[in-house]
Design a protein around this motif. Structure first.
Motif, PDB file in Angstrom:
ATOM      1  N   MET A   1      59.749  99.180  77.764  1.00 47.08           N
ATOM      2  CA  MET A   1      59.452  97.959  77.029  1.00 47.08           C
ATOM      3  C   MET A   1      58.915  96.938  78.020  1.00 47.08           C
ATOM      4  SD  MET A   1      59.618  96.586  73.922  1.00 47.08           S
ATOM      5  CE  MET A   1      60.326  98.035  73.216  1.00 47.08           C
ATOM      6  N   TYR A   2      57.832  96.285  77.648  1.00 48.30           N
ATOM      7  CA  TYR A   2      57.185  95.304  78.505  1.00 48.30           C
ATOM      8  C   TYR A   2      58.181  94.209  78.868  1.00 48.30           C
ATOM      9  CZ  TYR A   2      53.251  92.482  80.155  1.00 48.30           C
ATOM     10  OH  TYR A   2      52.376  91.770  80.918  1.00 48.30           O
ATOM     11  N   GLY A   3      58.289  93.899  80.140  1.00 48.67           N
ATOM     12  CA  GLY A   3      59.186  92.848  80.595  1.00 48.67           C
ATOM     13  C   GLY A   3      60.573  93.340  80.964  1.00 48.67           C
ATOM     14  N   LEU A   4      60.845  94.621  80.736  1.00 46.47           N
ATOM     15  CA  LEU A   4      62.141  95.194  81.097  1.00 46.47           C
ATOM     16  C   LEU A   4      61.927  96.347  82.066  1.00 46.47           C
ATOM     17  CD1 LEU A   4      63.988  95.459  77.650  1.00 46.47           C
ATOM     18  CD2 LEU A   4      64.210  93.667  79.374  1.00 46.47           C
ATOM     19  N   GLY A   5      62.914  96.565  82.920  1.00 46.16           N
ATOM     20  CA  GLY A   5      62.880  97.722  83.794  1.00 46.16           C
ATOM     21  C   GLY A   5      63.223  98.991  83.034  1.00 46.16           C
ATOM     22  N   ASP A   6      63.074 100.127  83.690  1.00 44.75           N
ATOM     23  CA  ASP A   6      63.353 101.416  83.037  1.00 44.75           C
ATOM     24  C   ASP A   6      64.789 101.516  82.544  1.00 44.75           C
ATOM     25  OD1 ASP A   6      60.750 102.196  83.507  1.00 44.75           O
ATOM     26  OD2 ASP A   6      61.240 103.372  85.297  1.00 44.75           O
ATOM     27  N   LEU A   7      65.738 101.110  83.375  1.00 46.48           N
ATOM     28  CA  LEU A   7      67.144 101.209  82.975  1.00 46.48           C
ATOM     29  C   LEU A   7      67.466 100.220  81.862  1.00 46.48           C
ATOM     30  CD1 LEU A   7      69.831 102.577  83.286  1.00 46.48           C
ATOM     31  CD2 LEU A   7      70.313 101.106  85.269  1.00 46.48           C
ATOM     32  N   GLU A   8      66.914  99.017  81.944  1.00 42.16           N
ATOM     33  CA  GLU A   8      67.120  98.041  80.870  1.00 42.16           C
ATOM     34  C   GLU A   8      66.564  98.575  79.552  1.00 42.16           C
ATOM     35  OE1 GLU A   8      66.994  93.710  83.079  1.00 42.16           O
ATOM     36  OE2 GLU A   8      65.102  94.794  82.809  1.00 42.16           O
ATOM     37  N   THR A   9      65.399  99.198  79.608  1.00 43.88           N
ATOM     38  CA  THR A   9      64.797  99.773  78.413  1.00 43.88           C
ATOM     39  C   THR A   9      65.664 100.885  77.847  1.00 43.88           C
ATOM     40  OG1 THR A   9      62.578  99.205  79.185  1.00 43.88           O
ATOM     41  CG2 THR A   9      62.739 100.945  77.512  1.00 43.88           C
ATOM     42  N   ALA A  10      66.213 101.724  78.714  1.00 43.42           N
ATOM     43  CA  ALA A  10      67.089 102.815  78.262  1.00 43.42           C
ATOM     44  C   ALA A  10      68.359 102.254  77.616  1.00 43.42           C
ATOM     45  CB  ALA A  10      67.442 103.725  79.436  1.00 43.42           C
ATOM     46  N   VAL A  11      68.920 101.216  78.200  1.00 46.34           N
ATOM     47  CA  VAL A  11      70.133 100.587  77.636  1.00 46.34           C
ATOM     48  C   VAL A  11      69.816  99.968  76.278  1.00 46.34           C
ATOM     49  CG1 VAL A  11      71.765  98.672  77.935  1.00 46.34           C
ATOM     50  CG2 VAL A  11      71.314 100.247  79.836  1.00 46.34           C
ATOM     51  N   MET A  12      68.681  99.288  76.171  1.00 41.82           N
ATOM     52  CA  MET A  12      68.293  98.715  74.883  1.00 41.82           C
ATOM     53  C   MET A  12      68.116  99.823  73.847  1.00 41.82           C
ATOM     54  SD  MET A  12      68.416  95.460  74.994  1.00 41.82           S
ATOM     55  CE  MET A  12      67.781  95.230  73.337  1.00 41.82           C
ATOM     56  N   GLY A  13      67.563 100.962  74.240  1.00 38.99           N
ATOM     57  CA  GLY A  13      67.411 102.088  73.323  1.00 38.99           C
ATOM     58  C   GLY A  13      68.740 102.550  72.765  1.00 38.99           C
ATOM     59  N   VAL A  14      69.746 102.608  73.628  1.00 38.50           N
ATOM     60  CA  VAL A  14      71.091 102.996  73.172  1.00 38.50           C
ATOM     61  C   VAL A  14      71.606 101.984  72.159  1.00 38.50           C
ATOM     62  CG1 VAL A  14      73.508 103.232  73.901  1.00 38.50           C
ATOM     63  CG2 VAL A  14      71.693 104.311  75.243  1.00 38.50           C
ATOM     64  N   LEU A  15      71.447 100.700  72.459  1.00 41.31           N
ATOM     65  CA  LEU A  15      71.942  99.664  71.540  1.00 41.31           C
ATOM     66  C   LEU A  15      71.173  99.666  70.221  1.00 41.31           C
ATOM     67  CD1 LEU A  15      72.567  96.729  74.045  1.00 41.31           C
ATOM     68  CD2 LEU A  15      74.257  98.259  73.013  1.00 41.31           C
ATOM     69  N   VAL A  27      77.924 102.692  75.970  1.00 44.01           N
ATOM     70  CA  VAL A  27      76.533 102.740  76.421  1.00 44.01           C
ATOM     71  C   VAL A  27      76.393 103.767  77.538  1.00 44.01           C
ATOM     72  CG1 VAL A  27      74.650 101.430  77.491  1.00 44.01           C
ATOM     73  CG2 VAL A  27      76.070 100.359  75.716  1.00 44.01           C
ATOM     74  N   LEU A  28      77.291 103.727  78.504  1.00 43.96           N
ATOM     75  CA  LEU A  28      77.245 104.670  79.623  1.00 43.96           C
ATOM     76  C   LEU A  28      77.305 106.115  79.133  1.00 43.96           C
ATOM     77  CD1 LEU A  28      77.265 105.268  82.670  1.00 43.96           C
ATOM     78  CD2 LEU A  28      79.743 104.947  82.621  1.00 43.96           C
ATOM     79  N   LEU A  37      75.115 107.395  86.537  1.00 45.63           N
ATOM     80  CA  LEU A  37      75.222 105.960  86.768  1.00 45.63           C
ATOM     81  C   LEU A  37      76.677 105.532  86.819  1.00 45.63           C
ATOM     82  CD1 LEU A  37      72.510 104.732  84.257  1.00 45.63           C
ATOM     83  CD2 LEU A  37      72.292 104.886  86.730  1.00 45.63           C
ATOM     84  N   ALA A  38      76.938 104.506  87.595  1.00 41.74           N
ATOM     85  CA  ALA A  38      78.281 103.938  87.670  1.00 41.74           C
ATOM     86  C   ALA A  38      78.504 102.984  86.498  1.00 41.74           C
ATOM     87  CB  ALA A  38      78.457 103.193  88.992  1.00 41.74           C
ATOM     88  N   TYR A  39      79.745 102.879  86.084  1.00 39.52           N
ATOM     89  CA  TYR A  39      80.133 101.942  85.022  1.00 39.52           C
ATOM     90  C   TYR A  39      79.654 100.538  85.371  1.00 39.52           C
ATOM     91  CZ  TYR A  39      83.263  99.287  81.935  1.00 39.52           C
ATOM     92  OH  TYR A  39      83.776  98.421  81.005  1.00 39.52           O
ATOM     93  N   THR A  40      79.862 100.131  86.633  1.00 41.21           N
ATOM     94  CA  THR A  40      79.493  98.773  87.046  1.00 41.21           C
ATOM     95  C   THR A  40      77.984  98.540  86.986  1.00 41.21           C
ATOM     96  OG1 THR A  40      79.559  99.493  89.357  1.00 41.21           O
ATOM     97  CG2 THR A  40      81.533  98.383  88.478  1.00 41.21           C
ATOM     98  N   THR A  41      77.204  99.588  87.185  1.00 44.82           N
ATOM     99  CA  THR A  41      75.747  99.460  87.079  1.00 44.82           C
ATOM    100  C   THR A  41      75.356  99.111  85.652  1.00 44.82           C
ATOM    101  OG1 THR A  41      75.399 101.032  88.874  1.00 44.82           O
ATOM    102  CG2 THR A  41      73.546 100.673  87.363  1.00 44.82           C
TER     103      THR A  41
END
Length: 120
Positions: A1-15, A27-28, A37-41
């Motif tokens: 997604m434009y404006g988001l990093g790869d991991l942010e985009t993946a997290v948004m996909g889950v949500l 989410v993890l 990935l770590a929980y804290t990440t």
């Protein structure tokens, strides 16, 4: 997604795919990434998305539950708007897109423009 990093985009996909607000652990567990990935990440990514206005959160006991602030479709439209604004030639981009659109996409665009005209 434009404006988001790869991991942010993946997290948004889950949500976006979740039927209800999700905790960090949810989410993890649902993320599909090449590396573990770590929980804290994931917690940091969700906190950043909250700070950026992509998700809202509500405290549930000792943990937050997260849900998207905007729909996937609204986020994609926002991304398209940002691409148009940064292109230097939004008219040219739109015309090029219109010429490359499939018949089905062209009909959807016409339908959207007709609906916009009725709202005025």
């Amino acid at each position: 997604m434009y404006g988001l990093g790869d991991l942010e985009t993946a997290v948004m996909g889950v949500l976006w795919d979740s039927a209800e607000p999700a905790k960090v652990r949810d989410v993890l567990d649902r993320l599909r990434t090449p590396k573990q990935l770590a929980y804290t990440t994931v917690m940091t990514v969700l906190d950043n998305l909250h700070r950026k206005g992509w998700v809202r959160r509500e405290l549930d006991g000792k943990a937050y539950r997260y849900e998207p602030e905007i729909s996937r479709e609204a986020a994609a439209a926002r991304a398209l708007r940002e691409v148009l604004e940064s292109s230097g030639n939004p008219e040219g981009v739109l015309l090029h897109f219109a010429r490359s659109a499939s018949d089905e996409e062209s009909e959807l665009l016409r339908k959207g423009l007709r609906a916009k005209g009725r709202r005025r």
